[in-house]
Scaffold this motif. Sequence first.
Motif, PDB file in Angstrom:
ATOM      1  N   PHE A  57     -39.300 -20.850  -1.056  1.00 47.09           N
ATOM      2  CA  PHE A  57     -38.563 -20.990   0.200  1.00 47.09           C
ATOM      3  C   PHE A  57     -37.763 -19.718   0.467  1.00 47.09           C
ATOM      4  CE2 PHE A  57     -39.438 -25.197  -1.349  1.00 47.09           C
ATOM      5  CZ  PHE A  57     -39.758 -25.923  -0.206  1.00 47.09           C
ATOM      6  N   PHE A  58     -37.648 -19.367   1.737  1.00 48.16           N
ATOM      7  CA  PHE A  58     -36.886 -18.187   2.142  1.00 48.16           C
ATOM      8  C   PHE A  58     -35.829 -18.568   3.164  1.00 48.16           C
ATOM      9  CE2 PHE A  58     -40.605 -16.299   0.327  1.00 48.16           C
ATOM     10  CZ  PHE A  58     -40.212 -15.046  -0.144  1.00 48.16           C
ATOM     11  N   VAL A  59     -34.634 -18.032   2.969  1.00 48.01           N
ATOM     12  CA  VAL A  59     -33.530 -18.202   3.909  1.00 48.01           C
ATOM     13  C   VAL A  59     -32.967 -16.806   4.207  1.00 48.01           C
ATOM     14  CG1 VAL A  59     -32.956 -20.520   3.069  1.00 48.01           C
ATOM     15  CG2 VAL A  59     -31.833 -18.503   2.066  1.00 48.01           C
ATOM     16  N   ALA A  60     -32.031 -16.739   5.164  1.00 49.45           N
ATOM     17  CA  ALA A  60     -31.428 -15.447   5.498  1.00 49.45           C
ATOM     18  C   ALA A  60     -30.115 -15.232   4.763  1.00 49.45           C
ATOM     19  CB  ALA A  60     -31.212 -15.339   7.005  1.00 49.45           C
ATOM     20  N   HIS A  61     -29.296 -16.283   4.636  1.00 46.60           N
ATOM     21  CA  HIS A  61     -27.955 -16.156   4.079  1.00 46.60           C
ATOM     22  C   HIS A  61     -27.801 -17.026   2.827  1.00 46.60           C
ATOM     23  CE1 HIS A  61     -26.722 -13.958   7.601  1.00 46.60           C
ATOM     24  NE2 HIS A  61     -27.124 -14.929   8.381  1.00 46.60           N
ATOM     25  N   GLY A  73     -33.571 -29.293  -5.657  1.00 44.41           N
ATOM     26  CA  GLY A  73     -33.506 -29.217  -7.106  1.00 44.41           C
ATOM     27  C   GLY A  73     -33.675 -27.806  -7.641  1.00 44.41           C
ATOM     28  N   PRO A  74     -33.774 -27.662  -8.960  1.00 41.63           N
ATOM     29  CA  PRO A  74     -33.640 -26.347  -9.598  1.00 41.63           C
ATOM     30  C   PRO A  74     -34.896 -25.499  -9.685  1.00 41.63           C
ATOM     31  CG  PRO A  74     -33.792 -28.064 -11.266  1.00 41.63           C
ATOM     32  CD  PRO A  74     -33.763 -28.771  -9.941  1.00 41.63           C
ATOM     33  N   LEU A  75     -36.081 -26.064  -9.469  1.00 39.29           N
ATOM     34  CA  LEU A  75     -37.284 -25.325  -9.824  1.00 39.29           C
ATOM     35  C   LEU A  75     -37.846 -24.402  -8.748  1.00 39.29           C
ATOM     36  CD1 LEU A  75     -39.219 -27.931 -11.997  1.00 39.29           C
ATOM     37  CD2 LEU A  75     -37.794 -26.013 -12.734  1.00 39.29           C
ATOM     38  N   PRO A  90     -26.108 -17.600  -8.697  1.00 41.58           N
ATOM     39  CA  PRO A  90     -27.081 -17.596  -9.796  1.00 41.58           C
ATOM     40  C   PRO A  90     -28.259 -18.543  -9.593  1.00 41.58           C
ATOM     41  CG  PRO A  90     -25.024 -18.673 -10.456  1.00 41.58           C
ATOM     42  CD  PRO A  90     -24.759 -18.021  -9.138  1.00 41.58           C
ATOM     43  N   ARG A  91     -28.142 -19.504  -8.680  1.00 41.13           N
ATOM     44  CA  ARG A  91     -29.248 -20.439  -8.449  1.00 41.13           C
ATOM     45  C   ARG A  91     -30.264 -19.893  -7.443  1.00 41.13           C
ATOM     46  NH1 ARG A  91     -27.241 -26.221  -6.911  1.00 41.13           N
ATOM     47  NH2 ARG A  91     -26.380 -25.100  -5.127  1.00 41.13           N
ATOM     48  N   LEU A  92     -29.955 -18.750  -6.847  1.00 35.57           N
ATOM     49  CA  LEU A  92     -30.799 -18.197  -5.794  1.00 35.57           C
ATOM     50  C   LEU A  92     -31.396 -16.861  -6.243  1.00 35.57           C
ATOM     51  CD1 LEU A  92     -28.418 -18.849  -2.750  1.00 35.57           C
ATOM     52  CD2 LEU A  92     -30.145 -20.395  -3.729  1.00 35.57           C
TER      53      LEU A  92
END
Length: 347
Positions: A57-61, A73-75, A90-92
């Motif tokens: 998945f891709f987001v801008a911010h 979730g985390p995966l 750290p999750r991104l």
Amino acid sequence: MEQGLLTVDLGAVVRNWRRLCERHAPGAVAAVVKADGYGLGAVPVAQALHAAGCAHFFVAHPAEGEAVRDAIGPLPMVAVLNGFAPGAHPRLTPVLNSLDDLRAHAGGEGLLHLDTGMSRLGLDASELDALAADPTPMAALRLRYVMTHLACADEASHILNGLQAERFATACARLPTLPRSLANSSGLFLGAQFVSDLARPGCALYGINPIPGQPNPMEAVVRLEVPILQLRDIPAGATVGYGAGWTAARPTRIATVALGYADGWLRAQSGQGFGVLHGQRAPLVGRVSMDLTTYDVTDIPAAQVGETVEVLGPAQDADAVAALAGTIGYEVLTSLGARYTRRYLPA
């Protein structure tokens, strides 16, 4: 109903993603869910696509990314196109847009972004030369992909498409081998040269036509219905709305609906387009104001207060509305406001 109803068909989003997966095989296909899923809800869209098997998945911010991460979730990989400060999320996964970014994120992970023709984010030619001469900053990172972004993919004959593909291939050959990410929505329709390890479609997932001027290969996702607040009969010669911009040429029945530019119904649509009521088209007349828009329902005698007028749907999609407003379907969807009641049809 006192406000508009925005219906999002998550099943259609998933089917669009699967259709793009078929086109891009054997490469994987991500989902771009930035701008709150192009205005339709990043969280429900990401949840539906994740359940269908989407793993990127891709987001801008970063804030967008954190919301998506909480939802799925985390995966799966959640990459932030604009990047972020080292250690802040750290999750991104940050997209690294400069040599300074690579150095700052040493010891972490990211995606390497090369600029091949957009002249926005990404390493420029001089930074690429420096990295090719000394790839040490790459060795200090876990780089998941090297990516670039197409500038003119929605114009299939544009010379820059082939140039960017060639520049990207040449740049990648100068660097340590990494999985590649190239095509956006329209790029998926440019041919085999644009197949990579990971495509990054956005607009096509949401039903916007990725091949303008040709039949839309994507399924419609959005329907917007707005309630009639009042019906008013006016004589010939009476004017409607701000600036007296529309004059009735005959005795006319005007339906005023709960829809305006504060809801993302662009003011540039004033006096253009139509709504659908009882299967018939009602022309939009007068100016779109902040909270209200007016339609001529003279030829729809069954119209009643409280009924809804469909302004986005099969008869008039986001691309058609955008054409009237002199813009693109992306802007129509991402402008849709927060005042609508939202309904999600399950995948």
